[in-house]
Write a protein that holds these residues in place. Sequence first.
Motif, PDB file in Angstrom:
ATOM      1  N   ASN A  38       0.831  -0.560   0.240  1.00 38.88           N
ATOM      2  CA  ASN A  38       0.174   0.072   0.464  1.00 38.88           C
ATOM      3  C   ASN A  38       0.773   1.218   0.310  1.00 38.88           C
ATOM      4  OD1 ASN A  38      -2.181   1.898   0.245  1.00 38.88           O
ATOM      5  ND2 ASN A  38      -3.076   1.499   2.233  1.00 38.88           N
ATOM      6  N   ILE A  39       1.082   2.265  -0.874  1.00 40.30           N
ATOM      7  CA  ILE A  39       1.540   3.486  -0.959  1.00 40.30           C
ATOM      8  C   ILE A  39       0.326   4.341  -1.407  1.00 40.30           C
ATOM      9  CG2 ILE A  39       3.365   4.802  -2.297  1.00 40.30           C
ATOM     10  CD1 ILE A  39       3.994   1.490  -3.663  1.00 40.30           C
ATOM     11  N   LYS A  40       1.233   5.455  -0.160  1.00 41.15           N
ATOM     12  CA  LYS A  40       0.104   6.881  -0.902  1.00 41.15           C
ATOM     13  C   LYS A  40       0.536   7.570  -1.952  1.00 41.15           C
ATOM     14  CE  LYS A  40      -0.051   7.001   4.282  1.00 41.15           C
ATOM     15  NZ  LYS A  40       0.309   7.387   5.727  1.00 41.15           N
ATOM     16  N   LYS A  41       0.031   7.857  -2.175  1.00 39.53           N
ATOM     17  CA  LYS A  41      -0.069   9.261  -2.959  1.00 39.53           C
ATOM     18  C   LYS A  41       0.385   8.244  -4.909  1.00 39.53           C
ATOM     19  CE  LYS A  41       1.011  13.116  -0.505  1.00 39.53           C
ATOM     20  NZ  LYS A  41       1.952  14.270  -0.517  1.00 39.53           N
ATOM     21  N   GLU A  42      -0.406   7.539  -4.605  1.00 38.04           N
ATOM     22  CA  GLU A  42      -0.058   6.388  -5.543  1.00 38.04           C
ATOM     23  C   GLU A  42      -0.171   7.076  -7.055  1.00 38.04           C
ATOM     24  OE1 GLU A  42      -3.974   5.043  -3.966  1.00 38.04           O
ATOM     25  OE2 GLU A  42      -1.981   4.411  -3.364  1.00 38.04           O
ATOM     26  N   LYS A  43      -1.351   7.935  -6.860  1.00 38.30           N
ATOM     27  CA  LYS A  43      -2.086   8.380  -8.274  1.00 38.30           C
ATOM     28  C   LYS A  43      -0.965   9.594  -8.885  1.00 38.30           C
ATOM     29  CE  LYS A  43      -7.129   8.709  -6.870  1.00 38.30           C
ATOM     30  NZ  LYS A  43      -8.016   8.709  -6.401  1.00 38.30           N
ATOM     31  N   ILE A  44      -0.205   9.858  -7.742  1.00 41.53           N
ATOM     32  CA  ILE A  44       1.098  10.809  -8.533  1.00 41.53           C
ATOM     33  C   ILE A  44       2.121  10.221  -9.362  1.00 41.53           C
ATOM     34  CG2 ILE A  44       2.748  12.580  -7.507  1.00 41.53           C
ATOM     35  CD1 ILE A  44       0.505  13.743  -5.703  1.00 41.53           C
ATOM     36  N   PHE A  45       1.896   8.941  -8.263  1.00 40.45           N
ATOM     37  CA  PHE A  45       3.243   7.964  -9.333  1.00 40.45           C
ATOM     38  C   PHE A  45       2.906   7.473 -10.445  1.00 40.45           C
ATOM     39  CE2 PHE A  45       4.868   7.437  -4.596  1.00 40.45           C
ATOM     40  CZ  PHE A  45       6.277   8.270  -4.734  1.00 40.45           C
ATOM     41  N   LEU A  46       1.801   6.763 -10.284  1.00 40.13           N
ATOM     42  CA  LEU A  46       1.033   6.915 -11.812  1.00 40.13           C
ATOM     43  C   LEU A  46       0.882   8.020 -12.643  1.00 40.13           C
ATOM     44  CD1 LEU A  46      -0.909   4.912 -12.932  1.00 40.13           C
ATOM     45  CD2 LEU A  46      -3.112   5.787 -12.612  1.00 40.13           C
ATOM     46  N   LEU A  47       0.834   8.610 -12.408  1.00 40.85           N
ATOM     47  CA  LEU A  47       1.169   9.838 -13.190  1.00 40.85           C
ATOM     48  C   LEU A  47       2.577  10.413 -14.151  1.00 40.85           C
ATOM     49  CD1 LEU A  47      -0.364  12.616 -14.670  1.00 40.85           C
ATOM     50  CD2 LEU A  47       0.013  14.494 -12.792  1.00 40.85           C
ATOM     51  N   PHE A  48       3.523   9.925 -13.289  1.00 43.21           N
ATOM     52  CA  PHE A  48       4.687  10.158 -13.159  1.00 43.21           C
ATOM     53  C   PHE A  48       4.837   9.109 -13.853  1.00 43.21           C
ATOM     54  CE2 PHE A  48       9.281   9.147 -11.798  1.00 43.21           C
ATOM     55  CZ  PHE A  48       9.588  10.367 -12.735  1.00 43.21           C
ATOM     56  N   SER A  49       5.011   7.462 -13.897  1.00 41.50           N
ATOM     57  CA  SER A  49       5.194   6.952 -14.787  1.00 41.50           C
ATOM     58  C   SER A  49       4.950   6.629 -16.007  1.00 41.50           C
ATOM     59  CB  SER A  49       4.615   5.607 -14.506  1.00 41.50           C
ATOM     60  OG  SER A  49       3.831   5.463 -13.525  1.00 41.50           O
ATOM     61  N   PHE A  50       3.144   7.408 -15.900  1.00 41.70           N
ATOM     62  CA  PHE A  50       2.399   7.542 -16.914  1.00 41.70           C
ATOM     63  C   PHE A  50       4.033   8.699 -18.657  1.00 41.70           C
ATOM     64  CE2 PHE A  50      -1.167   6.477 -16.342  1.00 41.70           C
ATOM     65  CZ  PHE A  50      -1.715   5.042 -17.726  1.00 41.70           C
ATOM     66  N   LEU A  51       4.222   9.030 -17.369  1.00 42.14           N
ATOM     67  CA  LEU A  51       4.655  10.715 -18.168  1.00 42.14           C
ATOM     68  C   LEU A  51       6.309   9.937 -18.577  1.00 42.14           C
ATOM     69  CD1 LEU A  51       4.721  13.940 -16.155  1.00 42.14           C
ATOM     70  CD2 LEU A  51       3.647  13.718 -18.863  1.00 42.14           C
ATOM     71  N   MET A  52       6.621   9.355 -17.796  1.00 40.65           N
ATOM     72  CA  MET A  52       7.775   8.323 -18.067  1.00 40.65           C
ATOM     73  C   MET A  52       7.806   7.425 -19.422  1.00 40.65           C
ATOM     74  SD  MET A  52       9.589   6.633 -14.095  1.00 40.65           S
ATOM     75  CE  MET A  52       9.813   4.876 -14.696  1.00 40.65           C
ATOM     76  N   LEU A  53       6.811   7.075 -19.111  1.00 40.98           N
ATOM     77  CA  LEU A  53       6.538   5.808 -20.860  1.00 40.98           C
ATOM     78  C   LEU A  53       5.909   6.585 -22.489  1.00 40.98           C
ATOM     79  CD1 LEU A  53       5.513   2.542 -21.172  1.00 40.98           C
ATOM     80  CD2 LEU A  53       2.819   3.641 -21.320  1.00 40.98           C
ATOM     81  N   PHE A  54       5.498   8.157 -21.744  1.00 37.56           N
ATOM     82  CA  PHE A  54       4.873   8.924 -22.929  1.00 37.56           C
ATOM     83  C   PHE A  54       6.730   9.758 -23.778  1.00 37.56           C
ATOM     84  CE2 PHE A  54       5.280  13.037 -24.957  1.00 37.56           C
ATOM     85  CZ  PHE A  54       4.208  12.852 -25.862  1.00 37.56           C
ATOM     86  N   PHE A  55       7.187   9.501 -22.588  1.00 39.66           N
ATOM     87  CA  PHE A  55       8.573   9.917 -22.800  1.00 39.66           C
ATOM     88  C   PHE A  55       9.816   8.881 -23.215  1.00 39.66           C
ATOM     89  CE2 PHE A  55       7.965  13.403 -20.609  1.00 39.66           C
ATOM     90  CZ  PHE A  55       8.622  14.547 -20.968  1.00 39.66           C
ATOM     91  N   GLU A  56       9.618   7.932 -22.233  1.00 40.06           N
ATOM     92  CA  GLU A  56      10.574   6.658 -23.654  1.00 40.06           C
ATOM     93  C   GLU A  56       9.488   5.853 -24.606  1.00 40.06           C
ATOM     94  OE1 GLU A  56      11.549   1.712 -22.544  1.00 40.06           O
ATOM     95  OE2 GLU A  56      10.010   3.014 -21.424  1.00 40.06           O
TER      96      GLU A  56
END
Length: 174
Positions: A38-56
Motif C-alpha cells: 500500500n503506497i500513499k499518493k499512488e496517483k501521483i506516481f501513476l501520473l509520473f510513470s505515464f510521463l516516463m512511458l510517454f518520454f520513453e
Amino acid sequence: MSKLFSYYFKVFVSAKNGLPFGFMFVMLGALISRYNINIKKEKIFLLFSFLMLFFEANILRFLNVSKDNNMYISLIFVDFFLMLILIKVDLKENTIYKSLRDISLLVYCSHPLFIYIVSKIYKIVFNGQSYMNNLFLFINVTVISIIFSMVILRIKQMRIYYNSKTEKNTYNFK
C-alpha cells in the motif's frame, strides 16, 4: 535449425508473446497481493510513470530503435501503480461482470489472429506496402475482437438441445 531458432524467437524473445513479459506482470500482481503493498499518493506516481512511458516511447521512436509498440520498461511502473489504484475500487455485485470477464478473455485470446488478418488485408488493399499505421491497426483489431467475442458469448448463451421425441433441435435462449 533456422526454423527451430525462429520458433524459439517467437515464443521466448519476441515482444509480441506474453511469456517473457507477461510473467513479470503476473509477479507484480502476486507481490501486491501477498505482501499487501500500500503506497500513499499512488496517483501521483501513476501520473509520473505515464510521463516516463510517454518520454520513453517518443525517445525510442525518435532514435528509430522501437521495432514495435509492445513493451517498454516504464510500462512496469505504470502497471504497478495502476494495480494499486484499481485494487482499492469497491465494485458492487452486478451480473454484467461475468460477461465482461468472458469477453475480455476472448478478446485477449483472439486479438493476435485479428492482428494477422487485418495486417494481411491492409497489405492487399494498399498494394503490398509494409507500412502499418499502429492506430489504424489498434482500432480495427479492438473493434473486431470485441464484436467477435460478443458473438461467441451470445452463441455460448444460446444452448442447443436435441429433443429425441420430436427429432428437432430446440433452442433455449437465456
